[in-house]
Design a protein around this motif. Structure first.
Motif, PDB file in Angstrom:
ATOM      1  N   GLU A 196       0.807  -1.221   0.000  1.00 22.44           N
ATOM      2  CA  GLU A 196       0.000   0.000   0.000  1.00 22.44           C
ATOM      3  C   GLU A 196       0.841   1.273   0.000  1.00 22.44           C
ATOM      4  O   GLU A 196       0.572   2.197  -0.786  1.00 22.44           O
ATOM      5  CB  GLU A 196      -0.957   0.012   1.187  1.00 22.44           C
ATOM      6  N   ASP A 197       1.853   1.344   0.833  1.00 19.60           N
ATOM      7  CA  ASP A 197       2.657   2.571   0.876  1.00 19.60           C
ATOM      8  C   ASP A 197       3.358   2.809  -0.451  1.00 19.60           C
ATOM      9  O   ASP A 197       3.479   3.952  -0.904  1.00 19.60           O
ATOM     10  CB  ASP A 197       3.681   2.499   2.016  1.00 19.60           C
ATOM     11  N   TRP A 198       3.820   1.743  -1.087  1.00 22.40           N
ATOM     12  CA  TRP A 198       4.455   1.880  -2.405  1.00 22.40           C
ATOM     13  C   TRP A 198       3.429   2.305  -3.458  1.00 22.40           C
ATOM     14  O   TRP A 198       3.712   3.183  -4.284  1.00 22.40           O
ATOM     15  CB  TRP A 198       5.130   0.575  -2.815  1.00 22.40           C
TER      16      TRP A 198
ATOM     17  N   ARG B 199       0.807   4.052  -3.075  1.00 22.15           N
ATOM     18  CA  ARG B 199       0.441   5.449  -2.871  1.00 22.15           C
ATOM     19  C   ARG B 199       1.574   6.399  -3.257  1.00 22.15           C
ATOM     20  O   ARG B 199       1.314   7.551  -3.606  1.00 22.15           O
ATOM     21  CB  ARG B 199       0.048   5.673  -1.408  1.00 22.15           C
TER      22      ARG B 199
ATOM     23  N   PRO C 288      -4.988   4.769   4.726  1.00 23.89           N
ATOM     24  CA  PRO C 288      -4.159   3.557   4.697  1.00 23.89           C
ATOM     25  C   PRO C 288      -4.396   2.681   5.913  1.00 23.89           C
ATOM     26  O   PRO C 288      -4.847   3.155   6.969  1.00 23.89           O
ATOM     27  CB  PRO C 288      -2.730   4.113   4.670  1.00 23.89           C
TER      28      PRO C 288
ATOM     29  N   THR D 224      -0.335   0.771  10.721  1.00 25.67           N
ATOM     30  CA  THR D 224       0.799  -0.147  10.784  1.00 25.67           C
ATOM     31  C   THR D 224       0.613  -1.170  11.905  1.00 25.67           C
ATOM     32  O   THR D 224       1.164  -2.277  11.829  1.00 25.67           O
ATOM     33  CB  THR D 224       2.117   0.614  10.980  1.00 25.67           C
TER      34      THR D 224
ATOM     35  N   TRP E 176       9.579  -5.956   6.009  1.00 26.22           N
ATOM     36  CA  TRP E 176       8.674  -4.955   6.600  1.00 26.22           C
ATOM     37  C   TRP E 176       8.833  -4.936   8.118  1.00 26.22           C
ATOM     38  O   TRP E 176       8.947  -3.868   8.736  1.00 26.22           O
ATOM     39  CB  TRP E 176       7.228  -5.259   6.231  1.00 26.22           C
TER      40      TRP E 176
ATOM     41  N   THR F  49       5.853   4.017  13.709  1.00 27.15           N
ATOM     42  CA  THR F  49       6.208   4.309  12.325  1.00 27.15           C
ATOM     43  C   THR F  49       6.245   5.817  12.138  1.00 27.15           C
ATOM     44  O   THR F  49       5.218   6.486  12.232  1.00 27.15           O
ATOM     45  CB  THR F  49       5.190   3.681  11.348  1.00 27.15           C
TER      46      THR F  49
ATOM     47  N   ARG G 236       6.184   6.596   6.322  1.00 29.79           N
ATOM     48  CA  ARG G 236       5.791   5.506   5.436  1.00 29.79           C
ATOM     49  C   ARG G 236       6.630   5.499   4.154  1.00 29.79           C
ATOM     50  O   ARG G 236       6.724   4.487   3.485  1.00 29.79           O
ATOM     51  CB  ARG G 236       4.304   5.636   5.083  1.00 29.79           C
ATOM     52  N   ARG G 237       7.212   6.632   3.816  1.00 33.80           N
ATOM     53  CA  ARG G 237       7.939   6.723   2.552  1.00 33.80           C
ATOM     54  C   ARG G 237       9.194   5.843   2.558  1.00 33.80           C
ATOM     55  O   ARG G 237       9.571   5.289   1.524  1.00 33.80           O
ATOM     56  CB  ARG G 237       8.319   8.175   2.255  1.00 33.80           C
TER      57      ARG G 237
ATOM     58  N   TRP H 199       9.587   2.907   3.913  1.00 34.73           N
ATOM     59  CA  TRP H 199       9.193   1.556   3.517  1.00 34.73           C
ATOM     60  C   TRP H 199       8.764   1.530   2.051  1.00 34.73           C
ATOM     61  O   TRP H 199       9.066   0.560   1.337  1.00 34.73           O
ATOM     62  CB  TRP H 199       8.057   1.028   4.390  1.00 34.73           C
ATOM     63  N   ALA H 200       8.088   2.550   1.582  1.00 25.65           N
ATOM     64  CA  ALA H 200       7.674   2.588   0.180  1.00 25.65           C
ATOM     65  C   ALA H 200       8.883   2.445  -0.740  1.00 25.65           C
ATOM     66  O   ALA H 200       8.847   1.704  -1.738  1.00 25.65           O
ATOM     67  CB  ALA H 200       6.919   3.876  -0.120  1.00 25.65           C
TER      68      ALA H 200
END
Length: 324
Positions: free
Chosen positions: A163-165, A167, A184, A187, A291, A299, A302-303, A305-306
């Motif tokens: 999801e983070d990717w 977005r 989203p 986490t 992850w 967290t 989020r970027r 992890w994206a």
């Protein structure tokens, strides 16, 4: 209409448990046109028989994509007709979308539906980017491959990890980031989902989801599917307006109907990636481990992890360009 429409790639698991092709229902939200005008444009494009419903709604039947329901997307349309109701709807028409809802379609049906978009765009249809409060979207109701635990859990886990990717690499319009439509997954939910034992029953997955996501406001809304599979486990969630159906309700994609390069095919690619990851258990497990290693108790971004997720997808041949 021209038949020169790009083909929609099939799902990795193209057939349902009974051997029939999996189907996809589509919901398209748009502005700039009345429901009557949208209905007329659809009839001109497809043919078929057009009938007016009660309130601001129309139905196109006997078209190449089956029946289309076209209506102003407000609960007021079901209210008893009155001057007050009509005045309230008139005031809201600038921000309330007109919605087109299809029957479950096969891939050829998706391609045919896609050919309607240029006609609507030429007629003045507007998408999310046309205004600050126009959070219009496209929803795919993708038939599940089966009701087994793994056929539910793996696509859900794949989406949660992607999801983070999705977005960041395929950004949704800013209006939909701030409006309460597609928040989203927390986490805390993703962490708990990854920790769920392999032999956990479906009911435990449903309870876990509802605990962390007691809302329709998610990019992948599982409540319609869980209401179909385990309605007794949704007692804590207000689900009167949720219709039970054996589908993944994917509601992240934008409607950018007023942009010439946009099409349903663009948004279909998002869901294809989810299912392709779900069908690779080794990659799915590896991504889950990364992850967990990348996320501490809190967290902060989020970027990060994206970007890491994108690198893993590129390495697996599922994505082409890193996030910049």
């Amino acid at each position: 209409m021209s038949d020169a429409t790009p083909a929609f790639a099939p799902l990795p698991r193209a057939d349902a448990a009974d051997g029939s092709p999996r189907r996809v229902g589509v919901e398209i939200e748009l502005g700039g046109l009345s429901e009557a005008r949208v209905a007329k444009i659809a009839q001109q494009a497809f043919g078929g028989t057009l009938a007016r419903g009660s309130g601001p709604s129309w139905k196109l039947e006997d078209s190449p994509v089956g029946a289309l329901d076209i209506y102003l997307d407000t609960s007021l349309r079901k209210s008893e007709k009155s001057a007050l109701r009509d005045a309230a709807m008139a005031l809201g028409r600038d921000i309330i979308p007109v919605e087109i809802v299809t029957e479950p379609l096969d891939l050829d049906g998706l391609a045919r539906l896609n050919r309607l978009l240029p006609h609507l765009r030429d007629g003045g249809a507007r998408g999310s980017s046309a205004g600050l409060v126009l959070g219009f979207g496209v929803h795919f109701n993708v038939q599940i491959a089966s009701d087994s635990m793994e056929d539910i859990r793996r696509p859900l886990t794949a989406y949660a990890l992607l999801e983070d990717w999705l977005r960041a690499a395929m950004p949704i319009d800013d209006t939909r980031r701030i409006l309460p439509f597609t928040a989203p997954y927390p986490t805390t939910f993703v962490r708990a989902l990854l920790a769920l034992p392999e032999n956990a029953p479906l009911a435990e997955l449903v309870d876990l989801y509802v605990q962390h996501n007691p809302t329709r406001n998610r990019g992948l809304d599982m409540l319609p599917l869980f209401k179909h599979l385990a309605p007794d486990h949704l007692a804590s969630v207000q689900t009167e307006a949720t219709s039970a159906r054996p589908t993944f309700h994917f509601r992240l994609p934008d409607c950018r109907i007023d942009e010439p390069d946009w099409s349903l095919l663009t948004e279909w690619q998002r869901w294809l990636l989810v299912e392709r990851l779900a069908e690779d258990p080794r990659l799915l497990a590896a991504m889950g481990r990364v992850w967990q290693a990348a996320h501490g108790p809190v967290t902060l971004s989020r970027r990060t992890w994206a970007q890491r997720c994108g690198d893993l997808l590129i390495g697996a041949g599922l994505a082409e360009e890193p996030i910049t």
